[in-house]
Motif scaffolding. Structure first.
Motif, PDB file in Angstrom:
ATOM      1  N   UNK A   4      72.891-104.559 -53.078  1.00  9.56           N
ATOM      2  CA  UNK A   4      71.595-105.092 -52.705  1.00  9.56           C
ATOM      3  C   UNK A   4      70.541-104.010 -52.679  1.00  9.56           C
ATOM      4  N   UNK A   5      69.350-104.378 -52.262  1.00  3.32           N
ATOM      5  CA  UNK A   5      68.248-103.436 -52.122  1.00  3.32           C
ATOM      6  C   UNK A   5      68.391-102.697 -50.802  1.00  3.32           C
ATOM      7  N   UNK A   6      68.376-101.372 -50.854  1.00  3.01           N
ATOM      8  CA  UNK A   6      68.525-100.551 -49.658  1.00  3.01           C
ATOM      9  C   UNK A   6      67.273 -99.718 -49.470  1.00  3.01           C
ATOM     10  N   UNK A   7      66.770 -99.654 -48.257  1.00  2.00           N
ATOM     11  CA  UNK A   7      65.525 -98.942 -47.968  1.00  2.00           C
ATOM     12  C   UNK A   7      65.635 -97.465 -48.315  1.00  2.00           C
ATOM     13  N   UNK A  52      78.916 -91.924 -35.075  1.00  2.00           N
ATOM     14  CA  UNK A  52      78.771 -90.864 -36.071  1.00  2.00           C
ATOM     15  C   UNK A  52      77.593 -91.255 -36.977  1.00  2.00           C
ATOM     16  N   UNK A  53      76.984 -90.282 -37.680  1.00  2.00           N
ATOM     17  CA  UNK A  53      75.885 -90.623 -38.589  1.00  2.00           C
ATOM     18  C   UNK A  53      76.362 -91.559 -39.702  1.00  2.00           C
ATOM     19  N   UNK A  54      75.518 -92.506 -40.053  1.00  2.00           N
ATOM     20  CA  UNK A  54      75.841 -93.479 -41.093  1.00  2.00           C
ATOM     21  C   UNK A  54      74.678 -93.565 -42.072  1.00  2.00           C
ATOM     22  N   UNK A  55      74.986 -93.520 -43.364  1.00  2.00           N
ATOM     23  CA  UNK A  55      73.968 -93.759 -44.387  1.00  2.00           C
ATOM     24  C   UNK A  55      74.408 -94.952 -45.225  1.00  2.00           C
ATOM     25  N   UNK A  56      73.429 -95.701 -45.698  1.00  2.00           N
ATOM     26  CA  UNK A  56      73.684 -96.864 -46.538  1.00  2.00           C
ATOM     27  C   UNK A  56      73.038 -96.613 -47.887  1.00  2.00           C
ATOM     28  N   UNK A  57      73.755 -96.949 -48.948  1.00  2.00           N
ATOM     29  CA  UNK A  57      73.234 -96.766 -50.312  1.00  2.00           C
ATOM     30  C   UNK A  57      73.603 -97.987 -51.137  1.00  2.00           C
ATOM     31  N   UNK A  58      72.792 -98.295 -52.118  1.00  2.00           N
ATOM     32  CA  UNK A  58      73.149 -99.340 -53.078  1.00  2.00           C
ATOM     33  C   UNK A  58      74.498 -99.011 -53.697  1.00  2.00           C
ATOM     34  N   UNK A  59      75.350-100.024 -53.856  1.00  2.00           N
ATOM     35  CA  UNK A  59      76.718 -99.762 -54.304  1.00  2.00           C
ATOM     36  C   UNK A  59      76.782 -99.177 -55.709  1.00  2.00           C
ATOM     37  N   UNK A  60      75.902 -99.631 -56.609  1.00  2.00           N
ATOM     38  CA  UNK A  60      75.901 -99.077 -57.968  1.00  2.00           C
ATOM     39  C   UNK A  60      75.407 -97.634 -57.959  1.00  2.00           C
ATOM     40  N   UNK A 116      63.426 -94.185 -56.218  1.00  2.00           N
ATOM     41  CA  UNK A 116      62.116 -94.807 -56.278  1.00  2.00           C
ATOM     42  C   UNK A 116      61.403 -94.745 -54.940  1.00  2.00           C
ATOM     43  N   UNK A 117      60.169 -95.267 -54.913  1.00  2.00           N
ATOM     44  CA  UNK A 117      59.337 -95.182 -53.714  1.00  2.00           C
ATOM     45  C   UNK A 117      59.930 -95.945 -52.544  1.00  2.00           C
ATOM     46  N   UNK A 118      60.618 -97.049 -52.828  1.00  2.00           N
ATOM     47  CA  UNK A 118      61.108 -97.916 -51.769  1.00  2.00           C
ATOM     48  C   UNK A 118      62.632 -98.015 -51.717  1.00  2.00           C
ATOM     49  N   UNK A 119      63.313 -97.204 -52.520  1.00  2.00           N
ATOM     50  CA  UNK A 119      64.771 -97.205 -52.508  1.00  2.00           C
ATOM     51  C   UNK A 119      65.412 -98.191 -53.455  1.00  2.00           C
ATOM     52  N   UNK A 120      64.633 -98.893 -54.283  1.00  2.00           N
ATOM     53  CA  UNK A 120      65.196 -99.980 -55.091  1.00  2.00           C
ATOM     54  C   UNK A 120      65.043 -99.720 -56.590  1.00  2.00           C
ATOM     55  N   UNK A 121      64.986 -98.455 -56.988  1.00  2.00           N
ATOM     56  CA  UNK A 121      64.894 -98.127 -58.415  1.00  2.00           C
ATOM     57  C   UNK A 121      66.238 -98.323 -59.109  1.00  2.00           C
ATOM     58  N   UNK A 160      67.736-106.719 -48.994  1.00  2.00           N
ATOM     59  CA  UNK A 160      68.130-107.993 -49.601  1.00  2.00           C
ATOM     60  C   UNK A 160      69.465-107.790 -50.301  1.00  2.00           C
ATOM     61  N   UNK A 161      70.369-108.750 -50.155  1.00  2.00           N
ATOM     62  CA  UNK A 161      71.644-108.723 -50.868  1.00  2.00           C
ATOM     63  C   UNK A 161      71.869-110.099 -51.490  1.00  2.00           C
ATOM     64  N   UNK A 162      72.083-110.156 -52.809  1.00  2.00           N
ATOM     65  CA  UNK A 162      72.195-111.453 -53.476  1.00  2.00           C
ATOM     66  C   UNK A 162      73.457-112.230 -53.109  1.00  2.00           C
ATOM     67  N   UNK A 163      74.546-111.531 -52.788  1.00  2.00           N
ATOM     68  CA  UNK A 163      75.824-112.214 -52.549  1.00  2.00           C
ATOM     69  C   UNK A 163      76.313-112.120 -51.119  1.00  2.00           C
ATOM     70  N   UNK A 164      75.496-111.521 -50.244  1.00  2.00           N
ATOM     71  CA  UNK A 164      75.841-111.419 -48.831  1.00  2.00           C
ATOM     72  C   UNK A 164      74.650-111.907 -48.011  1.00  2.00           C
ATOM     73  N   UNK A 165      74.855-112.065 -46.715  1.00  2.00           N
ATOM     74  CA  UNK A 165      73.825-112.688 -45.878  1.00  2.00           C
ATOM     75  C   UNK A 165      72.805-111.690 -45.343  1.00  2.00           C
ATOM     76  N   UNK A 166      72.714-110.506 -45.919  1.00  2.00           N
ATOM     77  CA  UNK A 166      71.798-109.485 -45.405  1.00  2.00           C
ATOM     78  C   UNK A 166      70.357-109.729 -45.854  1.00  2.00           C
TER      79      UNK A 166
END
Length: 323
Positions: free
Chosen positions: A67-70, A99-107, A148-153, A78-84
């Motif tokens: 999905x799109x990650x900030x 512990x510190x956690x980071x989230x990234x687009x899976x691809x 990208x500027x918003x994390x969704x490039x 936004x995640x197309x196949x999950x409820x996020x």
């Protein structure tokens, strides 16, 4: 930084592993993905990571999410196949795990895994495109992941190649995902079989089925590898679309290497050959510019875990300032 955990969140399964600084996975675990529940999905991620943390000194957790990650690598927009939807996943998981956690687009995470430890580990500029049920991708420029500027490039699967073409899950029409993915391969194979094509009927026979509705991507891949003419033609068509799209992507990013991964890449040279031919034919100014090398991904299904874990070791980029 020492050990980190990478978590790859898919539509049906959450896979997690403890990863060293050398990119090697030690202990692993997994959970089913309760895709219809935001809270249950977050809880399953925490449970999987906590199981690993109980036996290892872990310094951070990286989560690869479809999905799109900030841009601050915390919120799933936004995640197309999950409820996020605007889900503060990073903060929720960090609050539980401490512990510190980071989230990234899976691809992006998978692309980083191939860049840091896989097929593109010797270059600074690369494109990774994953050809599975859909198409994902990631781009590394000068050793940095392009967000990208918003994390969704780098949503490579949603580059439009046919105006007014097949409707895509993103809402647009004509995205390359609708022509060069595993779903497209199956759609075209079933359509040929349903049309009464004798060649497609022979392909079904090779696959051991008679009902076109039972045809799957791996079946087509196996038939093509065995030399079935219809299956080979289907891969030629898919490879042509992929190569044409990659020619445009190369024009934008000028990578040294293009890495092809995902389930459809199991076809190996069969896919690479047709994609490379179409790429060479369609690359602008092809006689007057260096061409990137092509290669198959090396890390398989572990790329997302390895990439997410390694990205957890790296500070988040500064947010883009909008004028």
């Amino acid at each position: 930084m020492g050990l980190t955990i990478g978590v790859d969140v898919g539509g049906t399964k959450i896979a997690a592993g403890v990863v060293g600084a050398d990119g090697k996975i030690g202990a692993r675990t997994h959970r089913d993905t309760p895709a219809n529940s935001v809270d249950a999905t977050a809880a399953a991620i925490c449970e999987a990571a906590a199981e690993l943390i109980a036996d290892h000194e872990v310094e951070a957790v990286g989560i690869g999410a479809a999905g799109f990650v900030s841009s601050d690598r915390s919120t799933v927009l936004f995640a197309p196949n999950l409820a996020w939807r605007d889900e503060p996943l990073g903060a929720r998981v960090a609050d539980v795990l401490k512990v510190p956690v980071v989230v990234e687009n899976d691809a992006n995470a998978a692309a980083w895994g191939e860049f840091a430890f896989g097929a593109a580990r010797d270059v600074e500029h690369m494109v990774c495109i994953t050809v599975g049920t859909g198409i994902g991708g990631g781009v590394v420029i000068g050793g940095e992941l392009l967000r990208g500027a918003n994390g969704v490039a780098a949503e490579l699967g949603h580059m439009r190649v046919v105006p007014g073409g097949h409707r895509c899950g993103c809402g647009a029409r004509g995205c390359i995902e609708q022509y060069a993915s595993g779903s497209a391969l199956v759609r075209e194979g079933r359509a040929q079989a349903e049309s009464g094509s004798l060649a497609a009927a022979q392909m079904l026979s090779v696959c051991g089925i008679t009902d076109p509705a039972l045809l799957t991507g791996p079946m087509i891949t196996q038939a093509a590898t065995a030399g079935d003419p219809c299956a080979v033609e289907l891969f030629d068509d898919l490879g042509r679309w992929l190569g044409e799209g990659l020619a445009s992507i190369a024009t934008l990013f000028d990578p040294a290497t293009i890495v092809i991964g995902g389930g459809v890449s199991a076809a190996g040279d069969l896919l690479l050959r047709s994609a490379t031919i179409a790429f060479e034919k369609n690359l602008p100014a092809k006689a007057n510019r260096p061409h990137p090398t092509f290669g198959l991904a090396l890390l398989g299904n572990d790329a997302g875990i390895i990439g997410a874990a390694d990205l957890a070791r790296r500070p988040a980029p500064a947010p883009e300032k909008h004028r």
